[in-house]
Design a protein around this motif. Structure first.
Motif, PDB file in Angstrom:
ATOM      1  N   PHE A  73       0.837  -1.203   0.000  1.00 36.03           N
ATOM      2  CA  PHE A  73       0.000   0.000   0.000  1.00 36.03           C
ATOM      3  C   PHE A  73       0.873   1.255   0.000  1.00 36.03           C
ATOM      4  O   PHE A  73       0.628   2.203  -0.754  1.00 36.03           O
ATOM      5  CB  PHE A  73      -0.926   0.014   1.211  1.00 36.03           C
ATOM      6  CG  PHE A  73      -2.028  -1.018   1.176  1.00 36.03           C
ATOM      7  CD1 PHE A  73      -2.367  -1.692   0.007  1.00 36.03           C
ATOM      8  CD2 PHE A  73      -2.751  -1.318   2.331  1.00 36.03           C
ATOM      9  CE1 PHE A  73      -3.388  -2.635  -0.024  1.00 36.03           C
ATOM     10  CE2 PHE A  73      -3.773  -2.256   2.312  1.00 36.03           C
ATOM     11  CZ  PHE A  73      -4.081  -2.924   1.146  1.00 36.03           C
ATOM     12  N   ASN A 100      -7.358  -4.498   5.961  1.00 33.79           N
ATOM     13  CA  ASN A 100      -7.985  -3.347   6.615  1.00 33.79           C
ATOM     14  C   ASN A 100      -7.120  -2.771   7.730  1.00 33.79           C
ATOM     15  O   ASN A 100      -7.061  -1.550   7.919  1.00 33.79           O
ATOM     16  CB  ASN A 100      -9.359  -3.739   7.164  1.00 33.79           C
ATOM     17  CG  ASN A 100     -10.439  -3.657   6.106  1.00 33.79           C
ATOM     18  OD1 ASN A 100     -10.805  -2.578   5.655  1.00 33.79           O
ATOM     19  ND2 ASN A 100     -10.931  -4.802   5.666  1.00 33.79           N
ATOM     20  N   LYS A 103      -4.457  -0.784   5.931  1.00 32.02           N
ATOM     21  CA  LYS A 103      -5.052   0.441   5.371  1.00 32.02           C
ATOM     22  C   LYS A 103      -5.126   1.546   6.422  1.00 32.02           C
ATOM     23  O   LYS A 103      -4.847   2.720   6.127  1.00 32.02           O
ATOM     24  CB  LYS A 103      -6.447   0.132   4.832  1.00 32.02           C
ATOM     25  CG  LYS A 103      -7.243   1.368   4.418  1.00 32.02           C
ATOM     26  CD  LYS A 103      -8.690   1.017   4.064  1.00 32.02           C
ATOM     27  CE  LYS A 103      -9.511   2.277   3.845  1.00 32.02           C
ATOM     28  NZ  LYS A 103     -10.910   1.969   3.488  1.00 32.02           N
ATOM     29  N   ILE A 110      -7.187   4.146  -0.218  1.00 36.78           N
ATOM     30  CA  ILE A 110      -7.110   2.686  -0.315  1.00 36.78           C
ATOM     31  C   ILE A 110      -8.509   2.122  -0.094  1.00 36.78           C
ATOM     32  O   ILE A 110      -9.180   2.462   0.882  1.00 36.78           O
ATOM     33  CB  ILE A 110      -6.139   2.101   0.730  1.00 36.78           C
ATOM     34  CG1 ILE A 110      -4.743   2.709   0.556  1.00 36.78           C
ATOM     35  CG2 ILE A 110      -6.083   0.577   0.628  1.00 36.78           C
ATOM     36  CD1 ILE A 110      -3.814   2.442   1.721  1.00 36.78           C
ATOM     37  N   ILE A 112     -10.661  -1.428   0.190  1.00 39.83           N
ATOM     38  CA  ILE A 112     -10.586  -2.874   0.364  1.00 39.83           C
ATOM     39  C   ILE A 112     -11.953  -3.482   0.059  1.00 39.83           C
ATOM     40  O   ILE A 112     -12.970  -3.034   0.591  1.00 39.83           O
ATOM     41  CB  ILE A 112     -10.188  -3.255   1.809  1.00 39.83           C
ATOM     42  CG1 ILE A 112      -9.030  -2.382   2.317  1.00 39.83           C
ATOM     43  CG2 ILE A 112      -9.837  -4.741   1.883  1.00 39.83           C
ATOM     44  CD1 ILE A 112      -7.748  -2.561   1.566  1.00 39.83           C
TER      45      ILE A 112
END
Length: 280
Positions: A73, A100, A103, A110, A112
């Motif tokens: 990420f 998660n 994130k 981002i 998910i």
């Protein structure tokens, strides 16, 4: 608008989608006989089928870690990308939860998405997202909304050719496995509410291809002209040729893709498997 599409290796997608420059797979870990492998990185699918056949133990899969997600990420958000991450079912693995958690600790946009499917089913969402990214009309958040709209249209049917792996993994009662092997009965499975479920049975292997096509047509009221269909297999290419022939004769779809079952699904079903999926 720069969008990076990341998917985990529980999603089985065709190579022509995987090879797009904005698509990247993040692997689960597979443990076979005490050795750890990065799924799809340390071996090809064909090599994994051979590993599976040579092993006396059921492989174990481990979720993608928080650190793995955080690293990927950060790599893309720092380069100005919005990130869409599609995972296999949260009810089959902790991978969605790991994504998660990562994130929450990374700056940037981002998104998910829990596919609530595995294999070709979750792959349908990766295919759709890749098409929408290429069209270039939607933002990452708008693409996620389109994926949510797909949920009622995604269907998956798969048939393991041996019941031994399902029995060892506890997904099939011993009595049913014994009777199934004695009578050469093959279960036709789907996914419902994120978990696998047996929806029908077929005796022997000769009728599997036609039965799968019958069922996918029924699920779509006989109309697939506006749908994406994906067909897949493992090490059993001869059986797959029969499925491909049935699909060619009987299904008129918007697009038909071909892929192969990855190690995450085949660890539980065995290397011989046939599958078909459809979605908008």
């Amino acid at each position: 608008m720069k969008i990076k599409l990341i998917y985990d290796s529980m999603c089985d997608i065709p190579e022509e989608i995987n090879n797009k420059e904005f698509v990247e797979m993040i692997p689960l870990t597979i443990n076979v006989d005490g050795k750890e492998y990065k799924d799809g990185v340390d071996f090809t699918k064909e090599e994994f089928y051979n590993i599976l056949k040579d092993s006396n133990n059921l492989p174990k899969t481990s979720q993608v870690t928080y650190i793995d997600f955080k690293d990927i990420f950060e790599k893309y958000t720092k380069d100005g990308y919005d990130v869409i991450c599609i995972t296999g079912s949260s009810k089959a693995s902790g991978t969605y939860q790991s994504a998660n958690l990562a994130k929450a600790d990374v700056d940037g946009n981002i998104y998910i998405f829990d596919s609530l499917f595995l294999s070709l089913g979750s792959g349908q969402y990766v295919i759709k997202a890749s098409h929408l990214i290429e069209e270039g009309d939607l933002s990452a958040s708008e693409i996620i909304k389109e994926l949510e709209k797909m949920r009622d249209s995604v269907n998956l049917l798969f048939v393991p050719f041996t019941l031994e792996y399902l029995k060892q993994s506890g997904r099939l009662p011993n009595v049913l496995s014994f009777v199934g092997n004695m009578l050469s009965i093959k279960p036709i499975c789907t996914m419902q509410d994120g978990k696998s479920k047996i929806v029908s049975k077929v005796r022997g292997t000769k009728q599997i291809a036609s039965k799968l096509v019958d069922m996918i047509l029924d699920l779509n009221n006989g109309k697939l002209e506006d749908k994406i269909v994906t067909i897949g297999y493992g090490s059993n290419e001869v059986d797959f040729n029969k499925l491909q022939e049935e699909v060619s004769k009987r299904i008129n779809a918007k697009k038909v893709y071909i892929t192969r079952g990855g190690s995450c699904i085949c660890s539980h079903t065995g290397p011989e498997i046939l599958a078909i999926s459809s979605s908008y």
